[in-house]
Design an enzyme around this catalytic site. Structure first.
Site, PDB file in Angstrom:
ATOM      1  N   LEU A 716       0.820  -1.204   0.000  1.00  0.00           N
ATOM      2  CA  LEU A 716       0.000   0.000   0.000  1.00  0.00           C
ATOM      3  C   LEU A 716       0.864   1.268   0.000  1.00  0.00           C
ATOM      4  O   LEU A 716       2.007   1.263   0.449  1.00  0.00           O
ATOM      5  CB  LEU A 716      -0.916   0.021   1.224  1.00  0.00           C
ATOM      6  CG  LEU A 716      -1.950  -1.102   1.335  1.00  0.00           C
ATOM      7  CD1 LEU A 716      -2.721  -0.967   2.643  1.00  0.00           C
ATOM      8  CD2 LEU A 716      -2.909  -1.096   0.164  1.00  0.00           C
ATOM      9  N   CYS A 717       0.288   2.359  -0.497  1.00  0.00           N
ATOM     10  CA  CYS A 717       0.907   3.676  -0.369  1.00  0.00           C
ATOM     11  C   CYS A 717       0.758   4.147   1.085  1.00  0.00           C
ATOM     12  O   CYS A 717      -0.279   3.873   1.693  1.00  0.00           O
ATOM     13  CB  CYS A 717       0.216   4.681  -1.291  1.00  0.00           C
ATOM     14  SG  CYS A 717       0.338   4.295  -3.056  1.00  0.00           S
ATOM     15  N   PRO A 718       1.775   4.816   1.670  1.00  0.00           N
ATOM     16  CA  PRO A 718       3.020   5.235   1.027  1.00  0.00           C
ATOM     17  C   PRO A 718       4.162   4.243   1.188  1.00  0.00           C
ATOM     18  O   PRO A 718       5.300   4.568   0.872  1.00  0.00           O
ATOM     19  CB  PRO A 718       3.341   6.533   1.771  1.00  0.00           C
ATOM     20  CG  PRO A 718       2.863   6.266   3.162  1.00  0.00           C
ATOM     21  CD  PRO A 718       1.624   5.411   3.014  1.00  0.00           C
ATOM     22  N   ASN A 720       4.952   1.620  -0.447  1.00  0.00           N
ATOM     23  CA  ASN A 720       5.632   1.276  -1.704  1.00  0.00           C
ATOM     24  C   ASN A 720       6.652   2.352  -2.086  1.00  0.00           C
ATOM     25  O   ASN A 720       7.714   2.055  -2.627  1.00  0.00           O
ATOM     26  CB  ASN A 720       4.625   1.026  -2.829  1.00  0.00           C
ATOM     27  CG  ASN A 720       3.512   2.050  -2.874  1.00  0.00           C
ATOM     28  OD1 ASN A 720       3.670   3.166  -2.389  1.00  0.00           O
ATOM     29  ND2 ASN A 720       2.375   1.687  -3.450  1.00  0.00           N
ATOM     30  N   HIS A 745      -3.913   3.717  -7.553  1.00  0.00           N
ATOM     31  CA  HIS A 745      -3.198   4.661  -6.698  1.00  0.00           C
ATOM     32  C   HIS A 745      -1.677   4.490  -6.770  1.00  0.00           C
ATOM     33  O   HIS A 745      -0.950   5.484  -6.906  1.00  0.00           O
ATOM     34  CB  HIS A 745      -3.699   4.504  -5.264  1.00  0.00           C
ATOM     35  CG  HIS A 745      -3.210   5.568  -4.338  1.00  0.00           C
ATOM     36  ND1 HIS A 745      -3.725   6.842  -4.319  1.00  0.00           N
ATOM     37  CD2 HIS A 745      -2.229   5.547  -3.386  1.00  0.00           C
ATOM     38  CE1 HIS A 745      -3.096   7.550  -3.398  1.00  0.00           C
ATOM     39  NE2 HIS A 745      -2.183   6.792  -2.828  1.00  0.00           N
TER      40      HIS A 745
END
Length: 778
Positions: A716-718, A720, A745
């Site tokens: 998931l971001c952030p 990654n 996203h």
């Protein structure tokens, strides 16, 4: 209106997935919070009840959008819309199952909550007079809209050390909020060209200050470059460790004015090379020649008094602007009369174009571009549902945050105090004779009610004699002109005495009969002496047995207490996860002091090891999938790496292999491990590097021509983005990294963030349902 970011749809789907997992207890509360708060969703004071904060740049919203917002609130069982002091609007009292549908419905009408909270670029403010005042230099609204569109589409706008607030002023003789935001732009014209004076580092929270003047003038086409430079400077130099010292102004405090401005201008020079010239959206003329024919005559005494109080002619001949008072910014959509009245009002002004409504910093609604011929009919509509519009302006100029009613940080019931002041002014005689004052109330030392920017300001606090009672810190005499200054602290006062204090102060000023240029001017001279005299008079309050009223806050049905005060929702992010474990360690150690059951002390010691092992994994971009992973990853990345002594390896391995074992004999060792991890955290610098952290050594030969690969699908971001940065940190300049990212996203945000870091994205290739991205290290 600003344009929605392309990633919004995937953001909402990700929000829905996390919300579902959180409800099933499959997603950690801190992980959910870290995503929902930057999406503008906050938990209110009551557990399980949420608020969504809708971005309305400069307070601008179309009539049909606001009408739809009322429908959305009612559909999802909200009873309240709340206008904020940042010119936004909140949908309050939502349940978790309704959050994703609300976000989706907002998207359908061109609105978003993204960036409404957390460490993000917040709602951009604009002077409420923009577009109609004869005193403005030029209308800054289009600049704020275009800048919003740009910023909310950039991934790094959501990964800042702390929030970043921006404000525009259209009048160079009234700096307004531009002087007290992180970034402020004041309209100017130089040599016939439009541009801006630029402030940086202002703020009214902890260690408040007026901003520093960064540029006396920049041309309008460099607006994006200045903003980009300030954002990148803040991102790279802001304090990511201590949230209490993380705003832009603290860099000025740390480095000094001269060095900070020099560094910012270096970023600015670089931004000018890489950023395209800024062009604001074209201003649409929303004042067509209108042949409105009134259906009724309205030249009554009531109408004429209302017009005197709330109507101001615009510079555009034949048009006026009308202030609609909204007490405390609250629109009660569950009040059928009020909801129906607002709908009728919105349908009426809709015929005059989209640009007819603006939320103000005083939590009211500014109707604009209204043909003078329509004022009589407008008044007839307003008076049907707004009794406040029949009251003097002086009692409707009070600003209050939401306070302890719903805010987890609230100390005082600020809305209750605002209502008590209004009543005191109305009961005190002739409020129309009183000079309207900018009275600002915050329920705690945080400045959501902007108490440092009022003529008279109050911030909630707890006072004590033989027992605790509600009180306020008093601030006097802010100046918002070309030489801005914050209000100064004058002393403390019990909440019960505040209304009398305000009335007496305004009456005393009125009696000076124009000897002073303004109320603030009076409060900096003889008015200050009178205020201090009253504060001394009100210093001692009756004992509880003599008068219980002093120990009840305004609107409360129980004696005052701060026991229910919660944890801040305003700075969610990676550090919440770290501090979760930090607080758990402290809590478990505190419980150990009184616990005598050996089985329970062993369980507490195990959890201390677990929290100590998990606490800093996130700084290495690590996401353990199981409990055992927590210990294994800690051993590999902290003990074997040399950040934590190898002496602790055995006890961590024991916790991994024997959760139910007896840890009592190793108590001192476990405490020492926790202390070591905490010391490591306390020694971490602003860029998340630890003291003694060894840097990757470059290879002894020339750089590798092979492409390194990292599969980040499912990350998931952030996280990654963090893992991509960590991979690049181990590489030499010119080497190539290939990452695999999910669609939506991740692909929309990670490459743009990498470009902002200065690296080159060579290629983005779609493969089935994911993307391969090639990155060349700078």
């Amino acid at each position: 209106m600003y344009r929605l970011p392309e990633t919004l749809g995937s953001d909402i789907l990700q929000f829905a997935t996390l919300a579902k997992g959180f409800k099933k207890k499959e997603v950690d509360p801190v992980q959910f919070k870290a995503f929902r708060v930057p999406m503008g969703v906050y938990e209110q004071r009551q557990d399980g009840v949420y608020m969504s904060r809708v971005r309305t740049t400069g307070g601008v919203i179309y009539p049909r959008q606001l009408a739809s917002l009322i429908d959305i609130a009612l559909q999802y069982r909200s009873n309240l819309l709340h206008i904020t002091t940042r010119q936004e609007i909140q949908i309050q009292n939502l349940r978790i199952d309704d959050l994703q549908p609300v976000l989706t419905d907002l998207q359908k009408i061109g609105l978003s909550t993204k960036g409404g909270g957390g460490n993000t670029v917040r709602n951009i403010m604009v002077s409420e007079e923009s577009g109609w005042s004869a005193q403005e230099v030029f209308d800054t609204t289009p600049y704020a809209m275009s800048l919003t569109t740009k910023l909310i589409a950039e991934a790094d706008s959501y990964l800042l050390p702390r929030k970043m607030k921006i404000a525009f002023s259209s009048n160079d003789r009234q700096t307004g909020y531009a002087a007290v935001n992180d970034v402020g732009f004041v309209a100017k014209i130089k040599d016939g060209k439009k541009g801006f004076l630029v402030y940086a580092g202002g703020g009214a929270g902890a260690k408040p200050t007026i901003g520093w003047i960064l540029f006396d003038f920049i041309p309008e086409n460099e607006l994006a470059a200045v903003t980009e430079a300030l954002k990148r400077f803040f991102s790279e130099h802001g304090n990511r460790k201590n949230r209490n010292q993380a705003r832009l102004r603290f860099i000025f405090y740390k480095l000094g004015e001269q060095k900070t401005i020099r560094l910012i201008k270096e970023y600015y020079a670089e931004a000018l090379k890489t950023r395209c010239a800024f062009t604001p959206d074209e201003v649409v003329n929303e004042r067509p020649a209108h042949s409105f024919q009134p259906s009724r005559a309205a030249e009554t005494d009531d109408y004429l008094l209302w017009r005197k109080r709330y109507v101001t002619p615009q510079r555009q001949e034949g048009y006026s602007t009308v202030l609609l008072p909204v007490p405390m910014g609250n629109i009660r959509v569950d009040d059928e009369r009020q909801a129906a009245g607002f709908r009728k009002l919105l349908a009426f002004v809709d015929q005059f174009g989209n640009h007819t409504i603006r939320f103000t910093t005083t939590q009211n609604i500014r109707l604009r571009n209204i043909p003078d011929a329509a004022l009589g009919e407008l008044y007839a509509i307003i008076r049907e549902f707004s009794p406040e519009s029949q009251l003097p302006f002086a009692v409707n100029s009070i600003v209050s945050c939401t306070g302890a009613d719903t805010c987890r940080l609230g100390i005082g019931l600020s809305k209750g105090l605002a209502a008590a002041i209004r009543k005191e002014l109305l009961d005190g005689g002739e409020p129309d004779n009183l000079t309207p004052a900018k009275i600002h109330i915050s329920g705690c030392p945080n400045s959501c009610g902007q108490h440092l920017w009022g003529d008279i300001g109050f911030s909630g606090k707890a006072l004590r004699n033989e027992r605790v009672y509600p009180g306020y810190q008093v601030y006097l005499a802010a100046s918002r002109d070309a030489n801005p200054q914050l209000a100064e602290s004058a002393g403390s006062i019990s909440a019960r005495e505040v209304p009398r204090f305000v009335r007496r102060l305004l009456e005393a000023y009125t009696e000076t009969k124009g000897r002073h240029a303004s109320l603030s001017d009076y409060l900096r001279s003889e008015g200050k002496d009178f205020a201090l005299q009253m504060l001394d008079e009100y210093r001692n309050i009756p004992a509880f047995d003599e008068d219980k009223n002093y120990y009840f806050d305004w609107g409360a049905d129980a004696p005052f207490s701060v026991a229910a005060r919660g944890v801040a929702e305003c700075s969610a992010g990676l550090f919440d996860m770290i501090e979760l474990d930090l607080n758990l360690i402290k809590s478990h150690r505190q419980k150990m002091e009184s616990e005598t059951d050996r089985k329970e002390t062993s369980r507490l010691l195990y959890h201390i090891i677990y929290s100590a092992s998990r606490m800093l994994l996130i700084t290495r971009g690590l996401e353990p999938k199981t409990t055992a992973d927590v210990f294994t990853l800690f051993i590999e990345h902290f003990i074997d790496y040399g950040l934590v002594e190898k002496d602790y390896r055995d006890v961590v391995a024991l916790a991994r292999d024997e959760e139910t074992g007896d840890f009592n004999a190793r108590r001192d060792e476990i405490y020492a491990l926790a202390d070591r991890v905490i010391a490591l955290y306390e020694g971490m610098d602003d860029s998340l590097q630890f003291k003694g952290d060894r840097k990757p050594e470059p290879p002894p030969v020339k750089k590798s021509t092979e492409t390194r690969m990292k599969d980040l699908r499912g990350v998931l971001c952030p996280m990654n983005f963090v893992q991509t940065k960590l991979q690049l940190a181990e590489m030499q300049s010119g080497e190539v990294l290939e990452i695999w990212l999910d669609d939506g996203h991740p692909i929309n945000n990670v490459p743009s963030s990498i470009r902002i870091e200065g690296h080159t994205v060579l290629k983005e290739t779609p493969v089935d349902n994911y993307w391969k991205v090639l990155i060349k290290k700078k």
